[in-house]
Scaffold this motif. Structure first.
Motif, PDB file in Angstrom:
ATOM      1  N   LYS A   1      44.343 154.970  16.869  1.00 55.49           N
ATOM      2  CA  LYS A   1      44.742 153.939  15.910  1.00 55.49           C
ATOM      3  C   LYS A   1      44.843 154.481  14.490  1.00 55.49           C
ATOM      4  O   LYS A   1      45.618 153.977  13.694  1.00 55.49           O
ATOM      5  CB  LYS A   1      43.758 152.776  15.950  1.00 55.49           C
ATOM      6  N   ASN A   2      44.057 155.456  14.149  1.00 54.11           N
ATOM      7  CA  ASN A   2      43.990 155.955  12.776  1.00 54.11           C
ATOM      8  C   ASN A   2      44.958 157.107  12.535  1.00 54.11           C
ATOM      9  O   ASN A   2      44.565 158.205  12.174  1.00 54.11           O
ATOM     10  CB  ASN A   2      42.561 156.392  12.432  1.00 54.11           C
ATOM     11  N   ILE A   3      46.251 156.845  12.742  1.00 52.76           N
ATOM     12  CA  ILE A   3      47.277 157.860  12.542  1.00 52.76           C
ATOM     13  C   ILE A   3      48.237 157.359  11.472  1.00 52.76           C
ATOM     14  O   ILE A   3      48.657 156.206  11.488  1.00 52.76           O
ATOM     15  CB  ILE A   3      48.047 158.129  13.845  1.00 52.76           C
ATOM     16  N   SER A   4      48.568 158.261  10.545  1.00 54.15           N
ATOM     17  CA  SER A   4      49.543 157.908   9.516  1.00 54.15           C
ATOM     18  C   SER A   4      50.305 159.161   9.102  1.00 54.15           C
ATOM     19  O   SER A   4      49.855 160.280   9.318  1.00 54.15           O
ATOM     20  CB  SER A   4      48.846 157.291   8.300  1.00 54.15           C
ATOM     21  N   VAL A   5      51.466 158.941   8.524  1.00 51.88           N
ATOM     22  CA  VAL A   5      52.273 160.026   7.976  1.00 51.88           C
ATOM     23  C   VAL A   5      52.408 159.748   6.491  1.00 51.88           C
ATOM     24  O   VAL A   5      52.854 158.671   6.083  1.00 51.88           O
ATOM     25  CB  VAL A   5      53.664 160.108   8.652  1.00 51.88           C
ATOM     26  N   LYS A   6      51.991 160.703   5.667  1.00 48.71           N
ATOM     27  CA  LYS A   6      52.054 160.549   4.217  1.00 48.71           C
ATOM     28  C   LYS A   6      53.474 160.798   3.723  1.00 48.71           C
ATOM     29  O   LYS A   6      54.354 161.205   4.478  1.00 48.71           O
ATOM     30  CB  LYS A   6      51.061 161.499   3.537  1.00 48.71           C
ATOM     31  N   HIS A   7      53.690 160.597   2.438  1.00 54.01           N
ATOM     32  CA  HIS A   7      55.030 160.692   1.845  1.00 54.01           C
ATOM     33  C   HIS A   7      55.702 162.043   2.053  1.00 54.01           C
ATOM     34  O   HIS A   7      56.911 162.129   2.128  1.00 54.01           O
ATOM     35  CB  HIS A   7      54.982 160.342   0.354  1.00 54.01           C
ATOM     36  N   ASP A   8      54.932 163.110   2.176  1.00 49.87           N
ATOM     37  CA  ASP A   8      55.519 164.441   2.390  1.00 49.87           C
ATOM     38  C   ASP A   8      55.749 164.743   3.871  1.00 49.87           C
ATOM     39  O   ASP A   8      56.173 165.835   4.229  1.00 49.87           O
ATOM     40  CB  ASP A   8      54.657 165.525   1.758  1.00 49.87           C
ATOM     41  N   GLY A   9      55.469 163.761   4.738  1.00 49.86           N
ATOM     42  CA  GLY A   9      55.680 163.932   6.170  1.00 49.86           C
ATOM     43  C   GLY A   9      54.477 164.467   6.922  1.00 49.86           C
ATOM     44  O   GLY A   9      54.514 164.589   8.149  1.00 49.86           O
ATOM     45  N   GLU A  10      53.395 164.780   6.216  1.00 50.24           N
ATOM     46  CA  GLU A  10      52.217 165.333   6.898  1.00 50.24           C
ATOM     47  C   GLU A  10      51.488 164.247   7.685  1.00 50.24           C
ATOM     48  O   GLU A  10      51.262 163.143   7.202  1.00 50.24           O
ATOM     49  CB  GLU A  10      51.255 165.974   5.906  1.00 50.24           C
ATOM     50  N   LEU A  11      51.120 164.595   8.915  1.00 48.46           N
ATOM     51  CA  LEU A  11      50.388 163.689   9.790  1.00 48.46           C
ATOM     52  C   LEU A  11      48.909 163.714   9.414  1.00 48.46           C
ATOM     53  O   LEU A  11      48.325 164.785   9.220  1.00 48.46           O
ATOM     54  CB  LEU A  11      50.564 164.114  11.255  1.00 48.46           C
ATOM     55  N   TYR A  12      48.322 162.519   9.332  1.00 47.66           N
ATOM     56  CA  TYR A  12      46.889 162.372   9.106  1.00 47.66           C
ATOM     57  C   TYR A  12      46.287 161.672  10.315  1.00 47.66           C
ATOM     58  O   TYR A  12      46.848 160.694  10.820  1.00 47.66           O
ATOM     59  CB  TYR A  12      46.614 161.529   7.859  1.00 47.66           C
ATOM     60  N   VAL A  13      45.155 162.185  10.775  1.00 43.95           N
ATOM     61  CA  VAL A  13      44.411 161.558  11.865  1.00 43.95           C
ATOM     62  C   VAL A  13      43.004 161.311  11.349  1.00 43.95           C
ATOM     63  O   VAL A  13      42.358 162.224  10.828  1.00 43.95           O
ATOM     64  CB  VAL A  13      44.374 162.456  13.126  1.00 43.95           C
ATOM     65  N   ASN A  14      42.553 160.081  11.461  1.00 44.43           N
ATOM     66  CA  ASN A  14      41.242 159.692  10.915  1.00 44.43           C
ATOM     67  C   ASN A  14      41.136 160.065   9.436  1.00 44.43           C
ATOM     68  O   ASN A  14      40.110 160.561   8.971  1.00 44.43           O
ATOM     69  CB  ASN A  14      40.110 160.323  11.724  1.00 44.43           C
ATOM     70  N   ASN A  15      42.229 159.845   8.705  1.00 45.18           N
ATOM     71  CA  ASN A  15      42.325 160.117   7.262  1.00 45.18           C
ATOM     72  C   ASN A  15      42.134 161.583   6.895  1.00 45.18           C
ATOM     73  O   ASN A  15      41.807 161.905   5.768  1.00 45.18           O
ATOM     74  CB  ASN A  15      41.343 159.243   6.470  1.00 45.18           C
ATOM     75  N   LYS A  16      42.348 162.472   7.858  1.00 46.06           N
ATOM     76  CA  LYS A  16      42.251 163.911   7.606  1.00 46.06           C
ATOM     77  C   LYS A  16      43.611 164.544   7.849  1.00 46.06           C
ATOM     78  O   LYS A  16      44.268 164.257   8.846  1.00 46.06           O
ATOM     79  CB  LYS A  16      41.201 164.549   8.512  1.00 46.06           C
ATOM     80  N   PRO A  17      44.053 165.431   6.942  1.00 43.42           N
ATOM     81  CA  PRO A  17      45.357 166.070   7.118  1.00 43.42           C
ATOM     82  C   PRO A  17      45.336 167.043   8.291  1.00 43.42           C
ATOM     83  O   PRO A  17      44.341 167.714   8.543  1.00 43.42           O
ATOM     84  CB  PRO A  17      45.574 166.806   5.800  1.00 43.42           C
ATOM     85  N   THR A  18      46.439 167.107   9.026  1.00 43.53           N
ATOM     86  CA  THR A  18      46.529 168.004  10.174  1.00 43.53           C
ATOM     87  C   THR A  18      47.234 169.315   9.837  1.00 43.53           C
ATOM     88  O   THR A  18      47.120 170.283  10.576  1.00 43.53           O
ATOM     89  CB  THR A  18      47.306 167.341  11.327  1.00 43.53           C
TER      90      THR A  18
END
Length: 131
Positions: A86-103
């Protein structure tokens, strides 16, 4: 070949393993009907995906499976994957974050919230974000 001797129902491997297998003499005789190929750990080429589907494989594409199972993104016969976490997002630069941590990985995201791996950010490898 080992594949034909053991006749596995599921194969989990890196795309590089399929690339090596496809160069063997027995490749043309391998039929993946009713077999599941689970690919992850590296970028998956669309031609490889098409080749496996043409050999009747059900291909599961994964993201996050090499850091610590289970994967956080999963796709079926596609390079586009849906989130499992559930805690997945893509920031403005396209980087994937999982649990609010950059991948360290760049993704495209579709309108229906499917994710597609694009590239690694700054050649970062093995950044762990799972706990």
């Amino acid at each position: 070949s080992v594949y034909q001797n053991f006749n596995p129902t599921h194969i989990a491997c890196l795309p590089k393993h399929i690339a090596l297998l496809s160069k063997t003499k027995t490749w043309k005789d391998i039929n993946f009907l009713d077999r599941v190929i689970i690919l992850g750990g590296d970028e998956i080429d669309k031609d490889m995906l098409k080749m496996l589907i043409n050999k009747k494989a059900k291909v599961m594409t994964t993201y996050g499976s090499t850091e610590n199972a289970p994967p956080v993104l999963l796709g079926e016969n596609s390079l586009w994957m849906k989130p499992i976490e559930k805690n997945i997002s893509v920031k403005h630069d396209g980087e994937l974050y999982v649990n609010n941590k950059p991948t360290g990985d760049i993704f495209k995201i579709s309108e229906d919230r499917y994710y597609k791996f694009v590239s690694r950010k700054d050649k970062i490898v093995n950044r762990t974000w799972k706990r």
